[in-house]
Design a protein around this motif. Structure first.
Motif, PDB file in Angstrom:
ATOM      1  N   VAL A  38       0.841  -1.192   0.000  1.00  0.00           N
ATOM      2  CA  VAL A  38       0.000   0.000   0.000  1.00  0.00           C
ATOM      3  C   VAL A  38       0.875   1.240   0.000  1.00  0.00           C
ATOM      4  CG1 VAL A  38      -1.715   1.291   1.329  1.00  0.00           C
ATOM      5  CG2 VAL A  38      -1.866  -1.199   1.191  1.00  0.00           C
ATOM      6  N   ASN A  39       0.577   2.205  -0.861  1.00  0.00           N
ATOM      7  CA  ASN A  39       1.332   3.461  -0.884  1.00  0.00           C
ATOM      8  C   ASN A  39       0.441   4.592  -1.361  1.00  0.00           C
ATOM      9  OD1 ASN A  39       1.539   3.546  -3.894  1.00  0.00           O
ATOM     10  ND2 ASN A  39       2.744   1.690  -3.529  1.00  0.00           N
ATOM     11  N   VAL A  40       0.983   5.813  -1.323  1.00  0.00           N
ATOM     12  CA  VAL A  40       0.191   6.999  -1.622  1.00  0.00           C
ATOM     13  C   VAL A  40      -0.275   7.046  -3.066  1.00  0.00           C
ATOM     14  CG1 VAL A  40       2.120   8.485  -2.265  1.00  0.00           C
ATOM     15  CG2 VAL A  40       0.091   9.500  -1.217  1.00  0.00           C
ATOM     16  N   SER A  41       0.412   6.353  -3.964  1.00  0.00           N
ATOM     17  CA  SER A  41      -0.009   6.362  -5.368  1.00  0.00           C
ATOM     18  C   SER A  41      -1.380   5.713  -5.550  1.00  0.00           C
ATOM     19  CB  SER A  41       1.024   5.633  -6.231  1.00  0.00           C
ATOM     20  OG  SER A  41       1.104   4.263  -5.895  1.00  0.00           O
ATOM     21  N   ASP A  42      -1.796   4.867  -4.597  1.00  0.00           N
ATOM     22  CA  ASP A  42      -3.119   4.258  -4.671  1.00  0.00           C
ATOM     23  C   ASP A  42      -4.211   5.325  -4.647  1.00  0.00           C
ATOM     24  OD1 ASP A  42      -1.929   1.801  -4.695  1.00  0.00           O
ATOM     25  OD2 ASP A  42      -2.289   1.358  -2.585  1.00  0.00           O
ATOM     26  N   ILE A  43      -3.952   6.432  -3.955  1.00  0.00           N
ATOM     27  CA  ILE A  43      -4.938   7.507  -3.878  1.00  0.00           C
ATOM     28  C   ILE A  43      -5.180   8.098  -5.265  1.00  0.00           C
ATOM     29  CG2 ILE A  43      -5.438   9.769  -2.892  1.00  0.00           C
ATOM     30  CD1 ILE A  43      -3.746   8.974  -0.486  1.00  0.00           C
ATOM     31  N   GLY A  44      -4.114   8.288  -6.016  1.00  0.00           N
ATOM     32  CA  GLY A  44      -4.257   8.810  -7.367  1.00  0.00           C
ATOM     33  C   GLY A  44      -5.052   7.874  -8.265  1.00  0.00           C
ATOM     34  N   VAL A  45      -4.798   6.587  -8.136  1.00  0.00           N
ATOM     35  CA  VAL A  45      -5.529   5.600  -8.947  1.00  0.00           C
ATOM     36  C   VAL A  45      -7.011   5.634  -8.598  1.00  0.00           C
ATOM     37  CG1 VAL A  45      -5.761   3.155  -9.504  1.00  0.00           C
ATOM     38  CG2 VAL A  45      -3.488   4.140  -9.136  1.00  0.00           C
ATOM     39  N   LEU A  46      -7.326   5.703  -7.305  1.00  0.00           N
ATOM     40  CA  LEU A  46      -8.724   5.771  -6.887  1.00  0.00           C
ATOM     41  C   LEU A  46      -9.389   7.046  -7.387  1.00  0.00           C
ATOM     42  CD1 LEU A  46      -8.452   4.430  -3.223  1.00  0.00           C
ATOM     43  CD2 LEU A  46      -9.466   3.263  -5.177  1.00  0.00           C
ATOM     44  N   ASN A  47      -8.652   8.147  -7.385  1.00  0.00           N
ATOM     45  CA  ASN A  47      -9.176   9.406  -7.918  1.00  0.00           C
ATOM     46  C   ASN A  47      -9.581   9.256  -9.368  1.00  0.00           C
ATOM     47  OD1 ASN A  47      -9.437  11.376  -5.980  1.00  0.00           O
ATOM     48  ND2 ASN A  47      -7.319  12.046  -6.126  1.00  0.00           N
ATOM     49  N   ASP A  48      -8.704   8.648 -10.143  1.00  0.00           N
ATOM     50  CA  ASP A  48      -8.986   8.465 -11.572  1.00  0.00           C
ATOM     51  C   ASP A  48     -10.230   7.611 -11.779  1.00  0.00           C
ATOM     52  OD1 ASP A  48      -6.811   9.983 -12.269  1.00  0.00           O
ATOM     53  OD2 ASP A  48      -5.459   8.268 -12.471  1.00  0.00           O
ATOM     54  N   LEU A  49     -10.359   6.551 -10.988  1.00  0.00           N
ATOM     55  CA  LEU A  49     -11.502   5.659 -11.133  1.00  0.00           C
ATOM     56  C   LEU A  49     -12.801   6.354 -10.739  1.00  0.00           C
ATOM     57  CD1 LEU A  49      -9.979   2.345  -9.707  1.00  0.00           C
ATOM     58  CD2 LEU A  49     -10.508   2.845 -12.094  1.00  0.00           C
ATOM     59  N   LEU A  50     -12.763   7.114  -9.643  1.00  0.00           N
ATOM     60  CA  LEU A  50     -13.968   7.780  -9.175  1.00  0.00           C
ATOM     61  C   LEU A  50     -14.388   8.927 -10.080  1.00  0.00           C
ATOM     62  CD1 LEU A  50     -13.227   7.837  -5.332  1.00  0.00           C
ATOM     63  CD2 LEU A  50     -14.865   6.394  -6.532  1.00  0.00           C
ATOM     64  N   ASP A  51     -13.450   9.482 -10.832  1.00  0.00           N
ATOM     65  CA  ASP A  51     -13.777  10.556 -11.770  1.00  0.00           C
ATOM     66  C   ASP A  51     -14.514  10.044 -13.003  1.00  0.00           C
ATOM     67  OD1 ASP A  51     -12.753  12.537 -10.203  1.00  0.00           O
ATOM     68  OD2 ASP A  51     -10.783  12.560 -11.167  1.00  0.00           O
ATOM     69  N   ASP A  52     -14.443   8.743 -13.249  1.00  0.00           N
ATOM     70  CA  ASP A  52     -15.098   8.160 -14.421  1.00  0.00           C
ATOM     71  C   ASP A  52     -16.558   7.857 -14.074  1.00  0.00           C
ATOM     72  OD1 ASP A  52     -15.851   6.886 -16.692  1.00  0.00           O
ATOM     73  OD2 ASP A  52     -14.277   5.367 -16.679  1.00  0.00           O
ATOM     74  N   THR A  53     -17.433   8.830 -14.324  1.00  0.00           N
ATOM     75  CA  THR A  53     -18.837   8.697 -13.952  1.00  0.00           C
ATOM     76  C   THR A  53     -19.650   7.868 -14.938  1.00  0.00           C
ATOM     77  OG1 THR A  53     -19.331  10.780 -15.083  1.00  0.00           O
ATOM     78  CG2 THR A  53     -18.814  10.889 -12.725  1.00  0.00           C
ATOM     79  N   GLU A  54     -19.056   7.528 -16.081  1.00  0.00           N
ATOM     80  CA  GLU A  54     -19.798   6.775 -17.094  1.00  0.00           C
ATOM     81  C   GLU A  54     -19.600   5.266 -16.971  1.00  0.00           C
ATOM     82  OE1 GLU A  54     -18.651   8.266 -20.858  1.00  0.00           O
ATOM     83  OE2 GLU A  54     -19.473  10.284 -20.529  1.00  0.00           O
ATOM     84  N   ARG A  55     -18.670   4.860 -16.180  1.00  0.00           N
ATOM     85  CA  ARG A  55     -18.385   3.430 -16.055  1.00  0.00           C
ATOM     86  C   ARG A  55     -19.437   2.751 -15.175  1.00  0.00           C
ATOM     87  NH1 ARG A  55     -12.291   1.772 -14.878  1.00  0.00           N
ATOM     88  NH2 ARG A  55     -12.184   3.259 -16.598  1.00  0.00           N
ATOM     89  N   PRO A  56     -19.895   1.549 -15.528  1.00  0.00           N
ATOM     90  CA  PRO A  56     -20.863   0.824 -14.699  1.00  0.00           C
ATOM     91  C   PRO A  56     -20.326   0.585 -13.294  1.00  0.00           C
ATOM     92  CG  PRO A  56     -20.661  -0.195 -16.860  1.00  0.00           C
ATOM     93  CD  PRO A  56     -19.572   0.830 -16.775  1.00  0.00           C
TER      94      PRO A  56
END
Length: 293
Positions: free
Chosen positions: A203-221
């Motif tokens: 676990v590291n801080v880069s996981d936060i960036g990945v989660l940000n990218d995923l949560l920004d995708d509002t069109e994904r199921p």
């Protein structure tokens, strides 16, 4: 005085200059996501959060405040998780704890009534179940009840931890302590399972960036989004902690609703069962006291 997230001052190499515009470091240090992760860490490990976050915030803020009082102008580069805490201290210097209290130079440890109460509750719970276990030597019903409490909590906590993706050892630890943590408001089995899992997950801080990218995708199921979030180590760890706790909560409710009435039916009702529990613990206590008389 200026405080910057450490990530915002990263300098690219010559080979990375062309791709620099495509990389938004602010996504990695988004305040809302960082705050959410810090709060989840605080719930998962209050002691760890105090040592790794709160005390470091206070120490850094003490140093910066001292420099500011000496007339220095300082640019402080800190991790994103520390920024809010440090700024809060600097905005209100009166709230800063003495530097001696966070550097181990005081003559004694800080006294905390909450900790004393917590330890007493823990000792009380362990002692009560120990007395019941002793009583179970002579009263098979009490022994069966204790074992039922142990296994029902352990099986549910273990199963949901494994369902969340925990390793066998992590799930076993969570299940093994569930019988005790489920009746202690200061502990949760997910903390233990999460601690064991954290030793194996990068676990590291880069996981936060990945989660940000995923949560920004509002069109994904939602289903697809959740599956991809589970591939992020930090999110997986949070899910393991949460589901282990949920398993223990379900087991406790099931025990009260179904298991206790079933045992009570054998001896004339739940009230009679509770009376036997208290009598069994009392008899064990008298036996122990008699050994010292």
């Amino acid at each position: 005085m200026c405080i910057r997230d450490s990530g915002s001052l990263l300098a690219p190499s010559n080979e990375q200059v062309e791709d620099f515009d495509d990389f938004d470091i602010d996504q990695l240090t988004d305040g809302d996501v960082v705050t959410a992760m810090m709060e989840e860490f605080r719930r998962f490990s209050p002691g760890g959060a105090e040592a790794l976050i709160d005390e470091r915030d206070a120490f850094i803020a003490n140093r910066l405040h001292a420099l500011r009082n000496e007339g220095y102008h300082v640019v402080a580069v800190v991790g994103a998780g520390h920024r809010a805490g440090i700024e809060q201290y600097l905005d209100n210097p009166a709230s800063l704890p003495p530097i001696e209290s966070i550097t181990g130079t005081t003559s004694g440890r800080r006294f905390s009534i909450a900790k004393v109460v917590g330890y007493l509750m823990m000792i009380g719970f362990v002692a009560f179940f120990g007395l019941l276990l002793m009583a179970g030597v002579e009263n098979v019903l009490l022994l069966k009840l204790f074992l039922a409490w142990f296994f029902v909590n352990g099986i549910f906590a273990f199963s949901l931890a494994r369902l969340a993706g925990a390793r066998l050892s992590s799930a076993a630890v969570g299940g093994g302590v569930a019988w005790l943590t489920s009746i202690n408001p200061l502990l949760a089995p997910g903390w233990f399972a999460g601690y064991m899992e954290l030793r194996h997950r990068p676990v590291n801080v880069s996981d936060i960036g990945v989660l940000n990218d995923l949560l920004d995708d509002t069109e994904r199921p939602i289903g697809e989004l959740f599956d991809e979030m589970l591939d992020v180590e930090l999110f997986r760890l949070i899910v393991i902690v949460a589901l282990t706790n949920v398993g223990s909560m379900i087991a406790s409710a099931l025990f009260i609703i179904a298991v206790i009435p079933w045992f009570g039916g054998e001896i004339g009702g739940v009230s009679e069962l509770l009376a036997q529990l208290m009598d069994g613990a009392g008899n064990s206590l008298e036996t122990i006291v008699g050994l010292f008389e």
